[in-house]
Design a protein around this motif. Structure first.
Motif, mmCIF file in Angstrom:
data_model
loop_
_atom_site.group_PDB
_atom_site.id
_atom_site.type_symbol
_atom_site.label_atom_id
_atom_site.label_comp_id
_atom_site.label_asym_id
_atom_site.label_seq_id
_atom_site.Cartn_x
_atom_site.Cartn_y
_atom_site.Cartn_z
ATOM 1 N N GLY A 376 -10.019 -19.282 3.621
ATOM 2 C CA GLY A 376 -9.434 -20.620 3.581
ATOM 3 C C GLY A 376 -8.082 -20.703 4.249
ATOM 4 N N ASP A 377 -7.302 -19.628 4.157
ATOM 5 C CA ASP A 377 -5.953 -19.667 4.720
ATOM 6 C C ASP A 377 -5.557 -18.271 5.178
ATOM 7 N N VAL A 378 -4.866 -18.210 6.302
ATOM 8 C CA VAL A 378 -4.214 -16.992 6.765
ATOM 9 C C VAL A 378 -2.748 -17.361 6.953
ATOM 10 N N ARG A 379 -1.869 -16.725 6.216
ATOM 11 C CA ARG A 379 -0.470 -17.145 6.239
ATOM 12 C C ARG A 379 0.470 -15.941 6.196
ATOM 13 N N GLY A 380 1.726 -16.237 6.455
ATOM 14 C CA GLY A 380 2.753 -15.211 6.467
ATOM 15 C C GLY A 380 3.457 -15.201 7.803
ATOM 16 N N ARG A 381 4.301 -14.210 7.996
ATOM 17 C CA ARG A 381 4.992 -14.037 9.275
ATOM 18 C C ARG A 381 5.079 -12.559 9.602
ATOM 19 N N LYS A 382 4.886 -12.273 10.872
ATOM 20 C CA LYS A 382 5.055 -10.936 11.425
ATOM 21 C C LYS A 382 4.208 -9.918 10.653
ATOM 22 N N PHE A 383 4.856 -8.926 10.011
ATOM 23 C CA PHE A 383 4.101 -7.872 9.326
ATOM 24 C C PHE A 383 4.082 -8.085 7.811
ATOM 25 N N MET A 384 4.012 -9.361 7.422
ATOM 26 C CA MET A 384 3.918 -9.749 6.017
ATOM 27 C C MET A 384 2.919 -10.892 5.944
ATOM 28 N N MET A 385 1.632 -10.553 5.730
ATOM 29 C CA MET A 385 0.554 -11.521 5.888
ATOM 30 C C MET A 385 -0.389 -11.527 4.680
ATOM 31 N N CYS A 386 -1.118 -12.640 4.548
ATOM 32 C CA CYS A 386 -2.059 -12.789 3.437
ATOM 33 C C CYS A 386 -3.281 -13.575 3.890
ATOM 34 N N ILE A 387 -4.446 -13.159 3.396
ATOM 35 C CA ILE A 387 -5.698 -13.892 3.575
ATOM 36 C C ILE A 387 -6.095 -14.458 2.224
ATOM 37 N N PRO A 422 -5.628 -5.919 -2.689
ATOM 38 C CA PRO A 422 -6.230 -7.091 -3.320
ATOM 39 C C PRO A 422 -5.256 -7.732 -4.313
ATOM 40 N N LEU A 423 -5.138 -9.046 -4.250
ATOM 41 C CA LEU A 423 -4.389 -9.825 -5.243
ATOM 42 C C LEU A 423 -5.295 -10.971 -5.679
ATOM 43 N N ALA A 424 -6.066 -10.737 -6.737
ATOM 44 C CA ALA A 424 -7.032 -11.722 -7.227
ATOM 45 C C ALA A 424 -7.987 -12.111 -6.089
ATOM 46 N N HIS A 425 -7.929 -13.372 -5.630
ATOM 47 C CA HIS A 425 -8.835 -13.851 -4.574
ATOM 48 C C HIS A 425 -8.228 -13.668 -3.187
ATOM 49 N N MET A 426 -7.110 -12.966 -3.108
ATOM 50 C CA MET A 426 -6.406 -12.803 -1.835
ATOM 51 C C MET A 426 -6.377 -11.336 -1.418
ATOM 52 N N ASN A 427 -6.030 -11.118 -0.141
ATOM 53 C CA ASN A 427 -5.783 -9.771 0.374
ATOM 54 C C ASN A 427 -4.501 -9.799 1.189
ATOM 55 N N VAL A 428 -3.617 -8.853 0.877
ATOM 56 C CA VAL A 428 -2.292 -8.810 1.489
ATOM 57 C C VAL A 428 -2.219 -7.658 2.483
ATOM 58 N N LEU A 429 -1.507 -7.898 3.587
ATOM 59 C CA LEU A 429 -1.315 -6.878 4.612
ATOM 60 C C LEU A 429 0.176 -6.769 4.931
ATOM 61 N N SER A 430 0.696 -5.548 4.821
ATOM 62 C CA SER A 430 2.119 -5.295 5.098
ATOM 63 C C SER A 430 2.251 -3.885 5.688
#
Length: 464
Positions: A376-387, A422-430
Motif C-alpha cells: 500500500g505504501d513505500v515511504r521514508g528517505r534515503k537509507f531509512m525506508m518502510c513497506i 518485520p513490524l506488524a504489517h510492515m517491513n523496515v529497511l535500514s
C-alpha cells in the motif's frame, strides 16, 4: 568471512535459549525456535552459525552505518584499550577520546549545540535529556515545568522514562509507564490522513493539536516536546513538509524545549551527519543520538545541549551543590575512540554523499514494488525506508494480524539471503551506508519474490 571453528553452534543455540533474555522476544515461539546464531560478518553481509550468508537489510538495528568488519575500527579500539581502557569522568577527570569526540560533535551539530553529555545508548540519552530539562527549569525557578509531550507511534527507548515518552502502544502491553508526566499527541502519518484532506491542512491540524495540548496542560507546566525527525520503530513516518518548523515555532511561543531524537537519523542515514537542520530546517534545543555514532561497534549515546541550556545548568545551584547526574561509563574512552574513528571513516569516504546518491536510487527502486497487490505504501528517505502492506489499497484496510504478514515476508526474504525487519504489517529497511547498486538490486528482487510468495500463501489461507 569464515565460520568460527571449534564451536558447537547447537550448544550455543541451547545456551542462548536457556539463559539469554532477548529484547522484544516473542515467547509464543522462542522456546521452540530459539535464535538464529550469527557468527561472522563483512561489509553488508552477516553469516549464521551454519555458514549461510545474508545481506543485512537492517544494519544490525539502524546502526551499522560504515559496514561490518572494519579493520581500522578494530585497531582503533584495540589501541585505546592498550592506552587506557577506562577512567571515571566524574568531576574533574577526562580522557583524550572523550574530550576530542565532544568537540567533534559540537562542530557537527547545528546551531549552538556545543555541549555533550555521554551515556551508553539512545534510551539513556533521552532519559538524560528529561533529567537535564527538569534541572534547567528548576534552576530558572520554573519548578512547575515538568510535563513532556511526544507523539503516538514515536519511539524513544526502553528505559522507564524513555518508554513512557514512546508512543508505540504495543510496546506498553503488560508494562507500566509514567502517565502523569508524559502526554501524547497524534502521529503525523500522511498515508493515514482522512480521504480528501490536503497535506497542508493535515500538517496544520497536527501542529494545532500540539498547541491545544500545551494550552490544555498549561504552558507553565509543559517542559519539552520530543520528536524524531523521521519516526523509526513506529513505521518510518515522514511528516508533511514544514511540520517540524511549525512545531518548533509553537514550542518557542510557549517556552517549551524541543528535543530532536536523532538516535536513528544522525550519522548518515539520511545523508547528513545530523538531519534536524540539514533535512528539516530546524535547530532544536537538544539533540539525542546513539546507534550510528559508533556504527554499533561499541555502545555509546550522547545528549547534545545548546549554549543557553548549558549556561543555566553549569552554575552551582547552591553552596556545595554539584551536578549529580551521570553514569559509570559516561565518556567511556574506548567507546569514544570508536566514535571518533567512525566519523573519520565517514568523512574520508564521503559516506553522506554516497547515501544521498544511492539513497535516491534505493527509494526509486523500492517504489517499483507498489505494483504488488498488498503493497500500500513505500515511504521514508534515503537509507531509512518502510513497506506497508494492506489488504485493500483503496480503503487501506489492514490484513488480519493473525496472518503475521510482516513476519512472513521477512521469513521469505531470509530464506533467500536477505534480512529485513518485520513490524506488524510492515517491513523496515535500514541497511549499512556502504550499499552498492548491485546490493540494492538484489534487495529489490528478493523483496518482490518474497512478497509474491506471501500473497500466494495469504490467498490460499483465506486472508486475502
Amino acid at each position: 568471512m569464515s565460520k568460527p571453528t571449534n564451536i558447537s553452534m547447537q550448544e550455543v543455540w541451547q545456551q542462548d535459549r536457556d539463559h539469554y533474555i532477548h529484547p522484544w522476544t516473542d515467547f509464543s515461539t522462542f522456546k521452540e525456535t530459539g535464535s538464529m546464531v550469527l557468527a561472522d560478518s563483512d561489509n553488508v553481509h552477516v553469516v549464521d552459525g551454519d555458514g549461510n550468508r545474508y545481506l543485512d537489510g537492517i544494519g544490525g538495528l539502524w546502526c551499522v552505518n560504515i559496514g561490518y568488519g572494519r579493520e581500522e575500527m578494530a585497531q582503533a579500539i584495540a589501541e585505546q584499550v592498550r592506552q587506557i581502557p577506562y577512567y571515571s569522568c566524574f568531576g574533574h577527570h577526562t580522557t583524550v577520546p572523550a574530550a576530542k569526540l565532544a568537540a567533534k560533535l559540537a562542530e557537527l551539530a547545528p546551531g549552538n549545540l556545543n555541549h555533550v553529555f555521554y551515556g551508553c545508548g539512545g534510551s539513556v540519552a533521552n532519559d538524560t535529556a528529561v533529567r537535564i530539562i527538569h534541572f534547567y527549569f528548576n534552576q530558572l525557578g520554573q519548578k512547575s515545568k515538568k510535563k513532556i509531550i511526544s507523539r503516538i507511534d514515536g519511539y524513544h527507548g526502553s528505559t522507564y522514562m524513555a518508554m513512557s515518552i514512546t508512543g508505540v502502544k504495543f510496546d506498553h502491553i503488560g508494562f507500566d509507564i509514567e502517565e502523569q508526566l508524559v502526554h501524547h499527541i497524534s502521529c503525523p502519518n500522511p498515508y493515514r490522513r482522512p480521504a480528501g484532506q490536503s497535506l497542508e491542512d493535515f500538517c496544520n491540524e497536527k501542529v494545532q493539536e500540539l498547541e491545544d495540548k500545551i494550552l490544555e496542560l498549561g504552558p507553565a507546566k509543559v517542559a519539552a516536546f520530543f520528536a524524531e525527525p523521521i519516526m523509526g520503530a513506529g513505521g518510518v513516518i515522514v511528516p508533511p513538509e514544514g511540520y517540524h518548523q511549525k512545531i518548533l515555532a509553537v514550542c518557542r511561543k510557549y517556552g517549551v524545549l524541543y528535543v530532536s531524537d536523532e538516535v536513528v537519523t544522525a550519522f548518515g542515514r539520511l545523508g547528513h551527519m545530523f538531519a534536524s537542520e540539514a533535512e528539516f530546517g530546524i535547530v532544536p534545543d537538544i539533540i539525542t543520538c546513539a546507534k550510528g555514532l559508533t556504527s554499533g561497534y561499541l555502545p555509546l549515546g550522547a545528549t547534545i545541549l545548546s549554549d543557553e541550556i548549558y549556561e543555566v545548568i553549569s552554575k552551582p545551584q547552591a553552596d556545595g551543590a554539584i551536578f549529580t547526574h551521570g553514569f559509570t561509563y559516561s565518556g567511556h574512552p574506548v567507546s569514544c575512540a570508536a566514535g571518533l574513528k567512525n566519523i573519520e571513516i565517514m568523512e574520508r569516504e564521503q559516506l553522506c554523499d554516497q547515501v544521498r546518491d544511492m539513497g535516491a536510487y534505493f527509494e526509486a527502486q523500492l517504489k517499483t514494488l507498489l505494483d504488488l497487490p498488498i503493497v500500500g505504501d513505500v515511504r521514508g528517505r534515503k537509507f531509512m525506508m518502510c513497506i506497508e502492506n494492506v489488504a485493500d489499497k483503496e480503503t487501506k484496510a489492514l490484513i488480519d494480524p493473525k496472518a503475521r504478514v510482516g513476519n512472513r515476508i521477512a521469513d521469505h526474504c531470509q530464506a533467500r539471503g536477505l534480512i529485513v525487519r518485520p513490524l506488524a504489517h510492515m517491513n523496515v529497511l535500514s541497511p549499512p551506508l556502504t550499499l552498492t547498486k548491485e546490493h540494492i538490486d538484489f534487495m529489490i528482487a528478493t523483496l518482490r519474490e518474497s512478497i509474491e510468495a506471501t500473497v500466494q500463501e495469504l490467498r490460499s489461507e483465506g486472508f486475502l
